[in-house]
Design a protein around this motif. Structure first.
Motif, PDB file in Angstrom:
ATOM      1  N   GLN A  65       0.906  -1.256  -0.278  1.00 19.45           N
ATOM      2  CA  GLN A  65       0.391  -0.256  -0.262  1.00 19.45           C
ATOM      3  C   GLN A  65       1.330   1.468  -0.090  1.00 19.45           C
ATOM      4  O   GLN A  65       0.569   2.177  -0.382  1.00 19.45           O
ATOM      5  N   LEU A  66       2.371   1.373   0.955  1.00 22.43           N
ATOM      6  CA  LEU A  66       2.982   2.893   0.771  1.00 22.43           C
ATOM      7  C   LEU A  66       3.179   3.011  -0.635  1.00 22.43           C
ATOM      8  O   LEU A  66       3.528   4.416  -0.667  1.00 22.43           O
ATOM      9  N   SER A  67       4.268   1.558  -1.045  1.00 19.39           N
ATOM     10  CA  SER A  67       4.580   1.477  -2.280  1.00 19.39           C
ATOM     11  C   SER A  67       3.618   2.099  -3.344  1.00 19.39           C
ATOM     12  O   SER A  67       3.771   2.798  -4.427  1.00 19.39           O
ATOM     13  N   LEU A  68       2.050   1.796  -3.370  1.00 23.48           N
ATOM     14  CA  LEU A  68       0.725   2.366  -4.284  1.00 23.48           C
ATOM     15  C   LEU A  68       0.904   3.665  -3.832  1.00 23.48           C
ATOM     16  O   LEU A  68       0.473   4.506  -5.320  1.00 23.48           O
ATOM     17  N   MET A  69       1.162   4.433  -2.984  1.00 22.50           N
ATOM     18  CA  MET A  69       1.027   5.748  -2.812  1.00 22.50           C
ATOM     19  C   MET A  69       1.593   6.669  -3.219  1.00 22.50           C
ATOM     20  O   MET A  69       1.560   8.065  -3.590  1.00 22.50           O
ATOM     21  N   THR A  70       3.043   6.024  -3.173  1.00 24.56           N
ATOM     22  CA  THR A  70       3.885   6.852  -3.057  1.00 24.56           C
ATOM     23  C   THR A  70       4.524   6.645  -4.810  1.00 24.56           C
ATOM     24  O   THR A  70       5.029   8.033  -5.229  1.00 24.56           O
ATOM     25  N   THR A  71       4.208   5.651  -5.708  1.00 24.35           N
ATOM     26  CA  THR A  71       4.630   5.522  -7.015  1.00 24.35           C
ATOM     27  C   THR A  71       4.175   4.634  -8.203  1.00 24.35           C
ATOM     28  O   THR A  71       4.304   4.795  -8.741  1.00 24.35           O
ATOM     29  N   ALA A  72       2.482   5.062  -7.733  1.00 25.92           N
ATOM     30  CA  ALA A  72       1.836   3.677  -8.213  1.00 25.92           C
ATOM     31  C   ALA A  72       1.097   4.897  -9.360  1.00 25.92           C
ATOM     32  O   ALA A  72       0.770   4.668 -10.089  1.00 25.92           O
ATOM     33  N   PHE A  73       1.379   6.468  -9.223  1.00 22.58           N
ATOM     34  CA  PHE A  73       0.853   7.371  -9.941  1.00 22.58           C
ATOM     35  C   PHE A  73       1.813   8.270 -10.911  1.00 22.58           C
ATOM     36  O   PHE A  73       2.839   7.842 -10.106  1.00 22.58           O
ATOM     37  N   PRO A  74       1.480   8.513 -11.903  1.00 22.03           N
ATOM     38  CA  PRO A  74       3.187   9.069 -12.834  1.00 22.03           C
ATOM     39  C   PRO A  74       2.572  10.920 -12.674  1.00 22.03           C
ATOM     40  O   PRO A  74       2.279  11.321 -12.508  1.00 22.03           O
ATOM     41  N   LYS A  75       4.430  10.925 -12.856  1.00 27.53           N
ATOM     42  CA  LYS A  75       5.053  12.270 -11.962  1.00 27.53           C
ATOM     43  C   LYS A  75       5.134  13.179 -13.184  1.00 27.53           C
ATOM     44  O   LYS A  75       5.998  12.158 -14.690  1.00 27.53           O
ATOM     45  N   VAL A  76       4.832  14.078 -13.155  1.00 29.00           N
ATOM     46  CA  VAL A  76       5.468  14.976 -14.378  1.00 29.00           C
ATOM     47  C   VAL A  76       6.397  16.036 -14.126  1.00 29.00           C
ATOM     48  O   VAL A  76       6.817  16.340 -13.053  1.00 29.00           O
ATOM     49  N   VAL A  77       7.815  15.918 -15.188  1.00 31.71           N
ATOM     50  CA  VAL A  77       8.998  16.501 -14.724  1.00 31.71           C
ATOM     51  C   VAL A  77       8.782  17.792 -15.785  1.00 31.71           C
ATOM     52  O   VAL A  77       8.903  17.230 -17.625  1.00 31.71           O
ATOM     53  N   TYR A  78       9.330  19.219 -15.320  1.00 34.82           N
ATOM     54  CA  TYR A  78       9.477  19.921 -16.253  1.00 34.82           C
ATOM     55  C   TYR A  78      10.664  20.969 -16.168  1.00 34.82           C
ATOM     56  O   TYR A  78      11.053  21.308 -15.163  1.00 34.82           O
ATOM     57  N   ASP A  79      10.307  21.188 -17.218  1.00 33.87           N
ATOM     58  CA  ASP A  79      11.914  23.090 -17.567  1.00 33.87           C
ATOM     59  C   ASP A  79      11.062  23.586 -15.815  1.00 33.87           C
ATOM     60  O   ASP A  79      10.582  24.261 -16.942  1.00 33.87           O
ATOM     61  N   ALA A  80      11.670  24.233 -15.514  1.00 40.25           N
ATOM     62  CA  ALA A  80      11.352  25.683 -14.237  1.00 40.25           C
ATOM     63  C   ALA A  80      12.024  27.220 -15.274  1.00 40.25           C
ATOM     64  O   ALA A  80      11.303  27.216 -14.679  1.00 40.25           O
ATOM     65  N   THR A  81      12.676  26.470 -16.242  1.00 41.27           N
ATOM     66  CA  THR A  81      13.328  27.509 -16.495  1.00 41.27           C
ATOM     67  C   THR A  81      12.291  28.125 -18.024  1.00 41.27           C
ATOM     68  O   THR A  81      12.583  29.287 -18.042  1.00 41.27           O
ATOM     69  N   ARG A  82      11.504  27.540 -18.620  1.00 40.35           N
ATOM     70  CA  ARG A  82      10.355  27.242 -19.067  1.00 40.35           C
ATOM     71  C   ARG A  82       9.745  28.559 -19.213  1.00 40.35           C
ATOM     72  O   ARG A  82       8.408  28.469 -19.500  1.00 40.35           O
ATOM     73  N   VAL A  83       8.792  27.284 -18.393  1.00 34.81           N
ATOM     74  CA  VAL A  83       7.491  26.906 -17.172  1.00 34.81           C
ATOM     75  C   VAL A  83       7.531  27.623 -15.584  1.00 34.81           C
ATOM     76  O   VAL A  83       8.136  26.830 -14.536  1.00 34.81           O
ATOM     77  N   GLY A  84       6.848  28.643 -15.519  1.00 33.88           N
ATOM     78  CA  GLY A  84       6.044  29.653 -14.451  1.00 33.88           C
ATOM     79  C   GLY A  84       5.914  28.429 -12.722  1.00 33.88           C
ATOM     80  O   GLY A  84       6.819  28.019 -12.072  1.00 33.88           O
ATOM     81  N   LYS A  85       5.010  27.947 -13.890  1.00 31.47           N
ATOM     82  CA  LYS A  85       4.163  26.848 -12.974  1.00 31.47           C
ATOM     83  C   LYS A  85       3.420  25.996 -13.357  1.00 31.47           C
ATOM     84  O   LYS A  85       2.530  26.666 -14.510  1.00 31.47           O
ATOM     85  N   TRP A  86       3.457  24.367 -13.067  1.00 29.12           N
ATOM     86  CA  TRP A  86       2.576  23.784 -13.900  1.00 29.12           C
ATOM     87  C   TRP A  86       1.026  23.567 -12.925  1.00 29.12           C
ATOM     88  O   TRP A  86       1.122  24.037 -11.747  1.00 29.12           O
ATOM     89  N   ASP A  87      -0.270  23.713 -14.305  1.00 29.74           N
ATOM     90  CA  ASP A  87      -1.121  23.554 -13.897  1.00 29.74           C
ATOM     91  C   ASP A  87      -1.900  22.266 -13.828  1.00 29.74           C
ATOM     92  O   ASP A  87      -1.745  22.049 -15.453  1.00 29.74           O
ATOM     93  N   ASN A  88      -1.937  21.676 -13.644  1.00 26.39           N
ATOM     94  CA  ASN A  88      -2.453  20.573 -13.059  1.00 26.39           C
ATOM     95  C   ASN A  88      -3.942  20.415 -13.620  1.00 26.39           C
ATOM     96  O   ASN A  88      -5.188  19.227 -14.029  1.00 26.39           O
ATOM     97  N   ARG A  89      -4.762  21.426 -14.087  1.00 26.25           N
ATOM     98  CA  ARG A  89      -6.202  21.370 -14.132  1.00 26.25           C
ATOM     99  C   ARG A  89      -6.381  21.123 -15.805  1.00 26.25           C
ATOM    100  O   ARG A  89      -6.062  21.151 -16.770  1.00 26.25           O
TER     101      ARG A  89
END
Length: 590
Positions: free
Chosen positions: A313-337
């Motif tokens: 359960q701990l593994s699923l809660m921490t790593t089971a969902f996909p993550k987004v990696v973005y270039d912070a120098t070009r994107v000021g703030k990531w919006d998940n809406r």
């Protein structure tokens, strides 16, 4: 202080106690024996074992564990296995049959008393709800290691007649039972037995005051020695102990009740020769009267399953969902809406962000969880077939597999039945000592039947009469216990056998009805009495006919009476004898 009636021989008590001269125990002596029992339980770590087992059984399986953010799931397959096993070895269909021992003289004259005793045992089964007690009895043995039934006499119970009182049975925790010889699990061979209770202070004081003890004010609240860390701890309760021992001369069981530093009831003779205790070990431990619980050996399996589930359960809660990696120098703030626009600062859009796939969990984890549960269940006979998880394609095969699955618990089941048989032997002891004369429905005796015939009234099949239960003291009994489906099958086999004997003419109708089990023929006893009455009338008529044919007042033979048609023997009378055979008389031939 009340006067003591008589002093029993307590040599057996002192053999295992304090080594003093033979005398009745006082509260100091009894309390030291009680503390000795507590020390033995502590030496085998019984209190902690029972506490852990109870917690795991009810689902408190992370008790005392600091999780530090780790999930604490509970998949309590232990309770399912334990309840299944207890349900397998217990039954609601309990039938007790008491019969006199084969060495008992005049066994045939005991038919009616034995019937009365069996009916009274059936009544006690209903009164004390023995099937329910048996389930709790077996459940305690499976979870705690031991089960205990305590039987006592309630003198104030109403019975609907002059003789009052009835027999009561209750469950006692194994932590509150102490044997004089803790290396022997046989109850009846113990030098003494102590039962511990927690009672309301006012009730204990009132009992001591009623029995004439001036020290009743010394009875005050104390801690629970059996559950020292229990949240149930209250200041309005006191620990009382009930000490039993056997008089080595009369073999009677004596009892004494006290609290710490104060007597509650003087030693008294129970009048029975068996300790009123029924004891059951789930599994034997050599050289110890406490047994091994089924739960104890399965707790590591339950912990293993819970830990695997928690980490998964701990593994699923921490790593089971996909993550987004973005270039912070070009994107000021990531919006998940959903549908929201994301602004970037120049360059190619394809290299702005990337989705990282979630880590996968090894499938071996779920396989090991399933394997651990299945192997644990199968080792205890709780297979998928026995638990009803299999599609019933072949009924005969499923029944055979279910019977084979119950084999691992067969020894425990037989031990349970033996303990229940011991309970009914204790019932017979209490009946012989305390019941006295009570009205029961007895088969109408011949003398009473003659009175009814004389006054011209119909004779009842049964009549309320007083039965002296003290006869049981001189009537050794054999107890046979039939439980569950086996008793039903044995009844069917008995009926089939009786049917065949009746068809072959080996027994008559009365013998058939007397031996058929109760409940199959309504009004069976009335029918037996009617058939016996017909047999008596037929025998009386036959006796009159054998005494000779009736005569007319003049002395001439009655028509059809051949007693006068006697032909002399010898030569020359053959033709005359043939004529008599043809006509039936010698009239007109002389």
């Amino acid at each position: 202080m009340p006067k003591r009636e008589k002093k029993p021989d307590t040599s057996g008590l002192n053999t295992y106690s304090l080594g003093k001269e033979s005398k009745l125990p006082d509260c100091g002596t009894a309390w030291k024996l009680y503390e000795r029992g507590l020390d033995f339980n502590s030496s085998i770590n019984l209190e902690d074992t029972v506490r852990v087992n109870e917690n795991f059984f009810i689902g408190k399986q992370w008790e005392g564990v600091i999780s530090n953010g780790l999930p604490t799931p509970v998949f309590n397959f232990l309770k399912r296995v334990c309840c299944f096993t207890v349900a397998t070895i217990t039954s609601d269909n309990i039938k007790v049959n008491a019969s006199p021992l084969s060495a008992t003289p005049n066994t045939t004259s005991l038919v009616e008393p034995v019937r009365i005793i069996n009916e009274e045992l059936d009544a006690l089964t209903e009164l004390n709800n023995i099937p329910s007690l048996m389930r709790e009895f077996a459940r305690n043995a499976a979870v705690d290691g031991d089960g205990c039934l305590y039987t006592w006499w309630d003198p104030d119970a109403e019975t609907g007649q002059d003789a009052k009182g009835c027999i009561r049975t209750e469950i006692v925790e194994n932590l509150r039972v102490h044997f004089g010889n803790p290396n022997d699990r046989d109850v009846q061979s113990q030098p003494w037995i102590i039962l511990e209770r927690r009672e309301i202070i006012s009730a204990a004081q009132a009992e001591a005051k009623e029995n004439g003890f001036e020290t009743w004010r010394n009875i005050g609240g104390d801690g629970d020695n059996t559950n020292p860390d229990a949240a149930k701890e209250t200041t309005d309760k006191v620990t009382t102990i009930l000490l039993f021992w056997r008089d080595t001369k009369t073999r009677h069981i004596w009892a004494y009740k006290c609290a710490r530093g104060a007597s509650i009831r003087e030693p008294w003779d129970l009048g029975i020769k068996l300790y009123p205790i029924s004891w059951l070990n789930w599994d034997y431990i050599q050289d110890c009267f406490h047994g091994q619980a089924m739960i104890t050996g399965l707790i590591p399996n339950q912990i293993f399953v819970n830990k695997l589930w928690a980490m998964s359960q701990l593994s699923l809660m921490t790593t089971a969902f996909p993550k987004v990696v973005y270039d912070a120098t070009r994107v000021g703030k990531w919006d998940n809406r959903i549908g929201a626009a994301i602004g970037i600062q120049g360059g190619d859009v394809n290299n702005v962000a990337k989705i990282i796939d979630p880590a996968s969990i090894s499938p071996q984890i779920s396989q090991f969880i399933q394997l651990a549960v299945e192997e644990t269940e199968q080792s205890l006979g709780a297979t998928s077939v026995a638990l009803g998880d299999t599609r019933p394609d072949n009924t005969s095969a499923i029944i055979a597999l279910q019977r084979a699955a119950s084999t691992p618990s067969e020894i425990t089941k037989q031990n349970l039945y033996k303990s229940i048989e011991d309970l009914y032997r204790i019932y017979i002891e209490f009946m012989g000592e305390y019941y006295g004369k009570r009205y029961v429905d007895m088969t109408t005796p011949e003398e009473v039947r003659q009175v009814y015939d004389f006054i011209g009234q119909e004779t009842p099949a049964e009549i309320p009469m007083q039965f002296d239960f003290s006869q049981l003291k001189d009537m050794p009994m054999h107890i046979k216990l039939d439980i569950g489906a086996s008793s039903y099958y044995s009844e069917i086999a008995s009926i089939q056998t009786l049917d065949n004997l009746l068809k072959m003419g080996k027994i008559d109708t009365v013998q058939y009805l007397e031996r058929i089990p109760d409940g199959y023929i309504p009004g069976r006893r009335e029918l037996i009495n009617e058939l016996k009455e017909q047999q008596r009338n037929a025998m009386a008529m036959q006796a009159q006919m054998q005494q000779g044919a009736p005569q007319n007042p003049g002395g001439a033979p009655v028509a059809g009476d051949t007693t006068k048609d006697e032909i002399p023997t010898g030569g020359g009378y053959s033709a005359l004898q043939r004529k008599v055979n043809e006509t039936g008389t010698t009239a007109g031939m002389v």
